[in-house]
Write a protein that holds these residues in place. Structure first.
Motif, PDB file in Angstrom:
ATOM      1  N   GLU A  99     -67.322  34.888  -6.427  1.00  0.00           N
ATOM      2  CA  GLU A  99     -67.283  35.084  -4.969  1.00  0.00           C
ATOM      3  C   GLU A  99     -67.466  33.754  -4.267  1.00  0.00           C
ATOM      4  O   GLU A  99     -68.364  32.980  -4.600  1.00  0.00           O
ATOM      5  CB  GLU A  99     -68.366  36.056  -4.520  1.00  0.00           C
ATOM      6  CG  GLU A  99     -68.349  36.304  -3.009  1.00  0.00           C
ATOM      7  CD  GLU A  99     -69.467  37.209  -2.531  1.00  0.00           C
ATOM      8  OE1 GLU A  99     -69.618  37.352  -1.304  1.00  0.00           O
ATOM      9  OE2 GLU A  99     -70.188  37.756  -3.387  1.00  0.00           O
ATOM     10  N   ASP A 141     -66.907  32.172  -0.117  1.00  0.00           N
ATOM     11  CA  ASP A 141     -66.470  32.328   1.274  1.00  0.00           C
ATOM     12  C   ASP A 141     -66.070  33.772   1.568  1.00  0.00           C
ATOM     13  O   ASP A 141     -65.046  34.045   2.199  1.00  0.00           O
ATOM     14  CB  ASP A 141     -65.308  31.382   1.570  1.00  0.00           C
ATOM     15  CG  ASP A 141     -64.994  31.294   3.058  1.00  0.00           C
ATOM     16  OD1 ASP A 141     -65.910  31.532   3.876  1.00  0.00           O
ATOM     17  OD2 ASP A 141     -63.827  31.005   3.402  1.00  0.00           O
ATOM     18  N   ARG A 156     -64.910  36.023  -0.282  1.00  0.00           N
ATOM     19  CA  ARG A 156     -63.725  36.494  -0.993  1.00  0.00           C
ATOM     20  C   ARG A 156     -64.027  36.478  -2.487  1.00  0.00           C
ATOM     21  O   ARG A 156     -64.757  35.614  -2.958  1.00  0.00           O
ATOM     22  CB  ARG A 156     -62.511  35.607  -0.694  1.00  0.00           C
ATOM     23  CG  ARG A 156     -62.084  35.633   0.769  1.00  0.00           C
ATOM     24  CD  ARG A 156     -61.001  34.590   1.030  1.00  0.00           C
ATOM     25  NE  ARG A 156     -60.526  34.637   2.401  1.00  0.00           N
ATOM     26  CZ  ARG A 156     -61.103  33.997   3.415  1.00  0.00           C
ATOM     27  NH1 ARG A 156     -62.207  33.267   3.203  1.00  0.00           N
ATOM     28  NH2 ARG A 156     -60.611  34.083   4.641  1.00  0.00           N
ATOM     29  N   GLU A 157     -63.443  37.419  -3.216  1.00  0.00           N
ATOM     30  CA  GLU A 157     -63.719  37.521  -4.640  1.00  0.00           C
ATOM     31  C   GLU A 157     -62.456  37.356  -5.481  1.00  0.00           C
ATOM     32  O   GLU A 157     -61.347  37.617  -5.018  1.00  0.00           O
ATOM     33  CB  GLU A 157     -64.342  38.889  -4.983  1.00  0.00           C
ATOM     34  CG  GLU A 157     -65.772  39.044  -4.510  1.00  0.00           C
ATOM     35  CD  GLU A 157     -66.414  40.316  -5.032  1.00  0.00           C
ATOM     36  OE1 GLU A 157     -67.604  40.510  -4.767  1.00  0.00           O
ATOM     37  OE2 GLU A 157     -65.720  41.125  -5.705  1.00  0.00           O
ATOM     38  N   TRP A 194     -56.273  34.891  -4.752  1.00  0.00           N
ATOM     39  CA  TRP A 194     -57.211  35.123  -3.647  1.00  0.00           C
ATOM     40  C   TRP A 194     -56.484  35.883  -2.554  1.00  0.00           C
ATOM     41  O   TRP A 194     -55.392  35.495  -2.130  1.00  0.00           O
ATOM     42  CB  TRP A 194     -57.712  33.799  -3.072  1.00  0.00           C
ATOM     43  CG  TRP A 194     -58.544  32.996  -4.011  1.00  0.00           C
ATOM     44  CD1 TRP A 194     -58.093  32.108  -4.953  1.00  0.00           C
ATOM     45  CD2 TRP A 194     -59.962  32.992  -4.108  1.00  0.00           C
ATOM     46  NE1 TRP A 194     -59.146  31.567  -5.629  1.00  0.00           N
ATOM     47  CE2 TRP A 194     -60.310  32.079  -5.133  1.00  0.00           C
ATOM     48  CE3 TRP A 194     -60.979  33.681  -3.435  1.00  0.00           C
ATOM     49  CZ2 TRP A 194     -61.634  31.835  -5.494  1.00  0.00           C
ATOM     50  CZ3 TRP A 194     -62.296  33.434  -3.795  1.00  0.00           C
ATOM     51  CH2 TRP A 194     -62.617  32.523  -4.805  1.00  0.00           C
ATOM     52  N   PHE A 195     -57.084  36.980  -2.087  1.00  0.00           N
ATOM     53  CA  PHE A 195     -56.549  37.659  -0.909  1.00  0.00           C
ATOM     54  C   PHE A 195     -56.990  36.878   0.322  1.00  0.00           C
ATOM     55  O   PHE A 195     -58.136  36.427   0.400  1.00  0.00           O
ATOM     56  CB  PHE A 195     -57.062  39.093  -0.835  1.00  0.00           C
ATOM     57  CG  PHE A 195     -56.642  39.949  -2.006  1.00  0.00           C
ATOM     58  CD1 PHE A 195     -55.307  39.988  -2.409  1.00  0.00           C
ATOM     59  CD2 PHE A 195     -57.564  40.711  -2.697  1.00  0.00           C
ATOM     60  CE1 PHE A 195     -54.907  40.774  -3.489  1.00  0.00           C
ATOM     61  CE2 PHE A 195     -57.184  41.497  -3.779  1.00  0.00           C
ATOM     62  CZ  PHE A 195     -55.858  41.523  -4.172  1.00  0.00           C
ATOM     63  N   PHE A 206     -61.145  38.400   4.232  1.00  0.00           N
ATOM     64  CA  PHE A 206     -62.388  38.632   3.504  1.00  0.00           C
ATOM     65  C   PHE A 206     -62.224  39.901   2.668  1.00  0.00           C
ATOM     66  O   PHE A 206     -61.566  40.858   3.090  1.00  0.00           O
ATOM     67  CB  PHE A 206     -63.564  38.809   4.460  1.00  0.00           C
ATOM     68  CG  PHE A 206     -63.865  37.567   5.282  1.00  0.00           C
ATOM     69  CD1 PHE A 206     -63.690  36.304   4.755  1.00  0.00           C
ATOM     70  CD2 PHE A 206     -64.336  37.683   6.583  1.00  0.00           C
ATOM     71  CE1 PHE A 206     -63.972  35.163   5.502  1.00  0.00           C
ATOM     72  CE2 PHE A 206     -64.627  36.557   7.339  1.00  0.00           C
ATOM     73  CZ  PHE A 206     -64.440  35.291   6.802  1.00  0.00           C
ATOM     74  N   ASN A 207     -62.831  39.910   1.498  1.00  0.00           N
ATOM     75  CA  ASN A 207     -62.656  41.067   0.615  1.00  0.00           C
ATOM     76  C   ASN A 207     -63.787  41.157  -0.385  1.00  0.00           C
ATOM     77  O   ASN A 207     -64.546  40.200  -0.586  1.00  0.00           O
ATOM     78  CB  ASN A 207     -61.315  40.980  -0.109  1.00  0.00           C
ATOM     79  CG  ASN A 207     -61.222  39.744  -0.972  1.00  0.00           C
ATOM     80  OD1 ASN A 207     -61.799  39.684  -2.064  1.00  0.00           O
ATOM     81  ND2 ASN A 207     -60.509  38.730  -0.483  1.00  0.00           N
ATOM     82  N   SER A 208     -63.889  42.307  -1.019  1.00  0.00           N
ATOM     83  CA  SER A 208     -64.859  42.503  -2.095  1.00  0.00           C
ATOM     84  C   SER A 208     -64.355  43.618  -3.003  1.00  0.00           C
ATOM     85  O   SER A 208     -63.574  44.478  -2.597  1.00  0.00           O
ATOM     86  CB  SER A 208     -66.235  42.879  -1.538  1.00  0.00           C
ATOM     87  OG  SER A 208     -66.172  44.112  -0.840  1.00  0.00           O
ATOM     88  N   TRP A 222     -60.818  47.787  -4.301  1.00  0.00           N
ATOM     89  CA  TRP A 222     -61.147  46.631  -3.462  1.00  0.00           C
ATOM     90  C   TRP A 222     -61.219  47.065  -2.006  1.00  0.00           C
ATOM     91  O   TRP A 222     -60.588  48.046  -1.604  1.00  0.00           O
ATOM     92  CB  TRP A 222     -60.074  45.548  -3.598  1.00  0.00           C
ATOM     93  CG  TRP A 222     -60.077  44.815  -4.902  1.00  0.00           C
ATOM     94  CD1 TRP A 222     -59.770  45.319  -6.130  1.00  0.00           C
ATOM     95  CD2 TRP A 222     -60.397  43.440  -5.097  1.00  0.00           C
ATOM     96  NE1 TRP A 222     -59.869  44.338  -7.079  1.00  0.00           N
ATOM     97  CE2 TRP A 222     -60.244  43.173  -6.479  1.00  0.00           C
ATOM     98  CE3 TRP A 222     -60.778  42.400  -4.242  1.00  0.00           C
ATOM     99  CZ2 TRP A 222     -60.475  41.906  -7.023  1.00  0.00           C
ATOM    100  CZ3 TRP A 222     -61.005  41.146  -4.784  1.00  0.00           C
ATOM    101  CH2 TRP A 222     -60.864  40.910  -6.159  1.00  0.00           C
ATOM    102  N   ILE A 266     -60.551  45.366   1.730  1.00  0.00           N
ATOM    103  CA  ILE A 266     -59.940  44.226   2.416  1.00  0.00           C
ATOM    104  C   ILE A 266     -60.283  44.297   3.897  1.00  0.00           C
ATOM    105  O   ILE A 266     -60.049  45.321   4.549  1.00  0.00           O
ATOM    106  CB  ILE A 266     -58.406  44.231   2.250  1.00  0.00           C
ATOM    107  CG1 ILE A 266     -58.012  44.501   0.786  1.00  0.00           C
ATOM    108  CG2 ILE A 266     -57.818  42.931   2.756  1.00  0.00           C
ATOM    109  CD1 ILE A 266     -58.429  43.463  -0.192  1.00  0.00           C
ATOM    110  N   THR A 285     -63.032  47.651   6.860  1.00  0.00           N
ATOM    111  CA  THR A 285     -62.293  47.331   5.642  1.00  0.00           C
ATOM    112  C   THR A 285     -61.353  48.468   5.270  1.00  0.00           C
ATOM    113  O   THR A 285     -61.580  49.625   5.630  1.00  0.00           O
ATOM    114  CB  THR A 285     -63.241  47.070   4.457  1.00  0.00           C
ATOM    115  OG1 THR A 285     -64.012  48.246   4.191  1.00  0.00           O
ATOM    116  CG2 THR A 285     -64.172  45.897   4.757  1.00  0.00           C
TER     117      THR A 285
END
Length: 201
Positions: free
Chosen positions: A67, A69, A71-72, A92-93, A96-98, A119, A121, A135
């Motif tokens: 992870e 910034d 983003r994962e 990288w998407f 921001f994502n997880s 995920w 997004i 998200t």
């Protein structure tokens, strides 16, 4: 001639039985990438909160979660170094994502050939009451060794009520024959906002 025909018929029937057994042996098992189940690599950065953890998977594989910034990336390999060198570790998407901590492993017998992970997004065009982006959920199908580890398919979890079934079918149908770096990631089912956000360039 009759004996040869009978032998061919017997071989064909045996092949059909074996093919059926192989098809029935495909199934799912699960692992967790929750921090409590993983090994933390180094200390979290005070600057941007970046973290790296290595989590146990299936059949000798580990899952790398990196992870940075908000983003994962998620990758898989026999060890951290191997996983970090895979194509999946370089995807990288943009928003921001997880990723969620449950990993579904699709396997033929004991050998996994794909993982499926949900995920989230971030959609900056859809803020909540506090102004934070809501998200949108998406399932990512990732192929596993032998061969490179990379994203195979995306399934929008909101646009497709049967998203889990679609993701499993995509894993079973495409992951083992997918050519990383050559084949384009497949959008399965109805496209939606999550997939749109994930494929932004």
């Amino acid at each position: 001639m009759i004996r040869i025909t009978s032998a061919c018929l017997a071989l064909s029937l045996m092949s059909a039985v074996l093919d059926g057994a192989n098809a029935q042996s495909v199934g799912s098992s699960y692992s967790s990438t929750a921090p409590k189940n993983c090994r933390q690599v180094g200390k979290p950065s005070d600057l941007d909160g970046s973290t790296t953890r290595v989590c146990p998977g299936k059949n000798g594989l580990v899952v790398l979660i990196d992870e940075d910034d908000l983003r994962e990336i998620v990758s898989v390999g026999r060890n951290r170094k191997e996983a970090a060198g895979e194509p999946a570790a370089k995807v990288w998407f943009a928003p921001f994502n997880s990723s969620e901590t449950t990993v579904e492993w699709r396997a033929a017998g004991p050998k996994p050939f794909a993982i499926i992970q949900r995920w989230h997004i971030a959609d900056s065009a859809d803020p909540d009451e506090q102004g934070r982006p809501n998200t949108k959920a998406m399932l990512v199908v990732t192929r596993l060794p032998p061969g490179p580890v990379c994203h195979v398919a995306y399934v929008d979890a909101i646009a497709n009520p049967n998203a889990n079934e679609l993701a499993r079918k995509a894993a079973d149908d495409f992951a083992r024959g997918f050519a990383c770096g050559k084949d384009e990631v497949k959008i399965i089912g109805t496209g939606g906002r999550a997939v749109e956000l994930a494929t932004m360039r």
